[in-house]
Design an enzyme around this catalytic site. Structure first.
Site, PDB file in Angstrom:
ATOM      1  N   CYS A  11       0.912  -1.211  -0.201  1.00 54.07           N
ATOM      2  CA  CYS A  11      -0.047   0.064  -0.054  1.00 54.07           C
ATOM      3  C   CYS A  11       0.779   1.175  -0.147  1.00 54.07           C
ATOM      4  CB  CYS A  11      -1.009   0.115   1.199  1.00 54.07           C
ATOM      5  SG  CYS A  11      -0.273   0.140   2.787  1.00 54.07           S
ATOM      6  N   CYS A  85      -2.141   1.623  -4.121  1.00 54.19           N
ATOM      7  CA  CYS A  85      -1.183   2.172  -4.635  1.00 54.19           C
ATOM      8  C   CYS A  85      -0.732   2.335  -6.156  1.00 54.19           C
ATOM      9  CB  CYS A  85       0.112   1.445  -3.816  1.00 54.19           C
ATOM     10  SG  CYS A  85       0.377  -0.025  -4.653  1.00 54.19           S
ATOM     11  N   CYS A  89       3.449  -0.481  -8.422  1.00 51.51           N
ATOM     12  CA  CYS A  89       4.495  -1.835  -8.023  1.00 51.51           C
ATOM     13  C   CYS A  89       4.855  -2.330  -9.396  1.00 51.51           C
ATOM     14  CB  CYS A  89       3.364  -2.646  -7.737  1.00 51.51           C
ATOM     15  SG  CYS A  89       3.962  -4.328  -7.123  1.00 51.51           S
TER      16      CYS A  89
END
Length: 140
Positions: A11, A85, A89
């Protein structure tokens, strides 16, 4: 996936949702799963309301600290679960990516964090059933 699957929870601040998810997975799956958590922009400390909400169910995350998301953490994980998020990633072939839509507990009191904690537990239980079910004849 190896004999022992690995999961990375990500997150933004690695201070609430991902910390609670990692704690639930560790608590519920024991040593059947390798657990990591990280943040795309880690905070200074774990959210006190998340610490309190988890303590209410007997899980102590007070000693945890937010960690920065690294490429290596993603490379070393079989399953990467993001929680708000976005696209921060890194994506690698052969990895499984999930995005759990969860309310951000940042700035909220423990009363608002409890339902998030409980929703995370339900999601983690489903994940365990899928990637690391208990062996027949065992309870964990």
């Amino acid at each position: 996936m190896a004999d022992k699957p690995s999961v990375l929870f990500v997150c933004v601040h690695n201070a609430g949702r991902s910390q609670m998810a990692a704690a639930w997975l560790t608590h519920l799956a024991g040593d059947r799963v390798e657990v990591r958590s990280a943040g795309s922009n880690p905070g200074d400390a774990v959210n006190p309301a998340a610490v309190e909400a988890m303590a209410e169910v007997g899980i102590d995350i007070s000693a945890e600290t937010p960690k920065v998301l690294t490429v290596d953490a993603v490379k070393e994980s079989d399953v990467c679960i993001t929680m708000g998020c976005g696209d921060t990633c890194p994506v690698f072939p052969g990895k499984r990516y999930l995005d759990w839509k969860l309310e951000d507990p940042a700035g909220q009191g423990v009363a608002a964090v409890r339902p998030i904690r409980d929703e995370i537990k339900t999601l983690v239980e489903g994940l365990i059933a899928e990637i690391a079910p208990a062996k027949p004849g065992t309870t964990a």
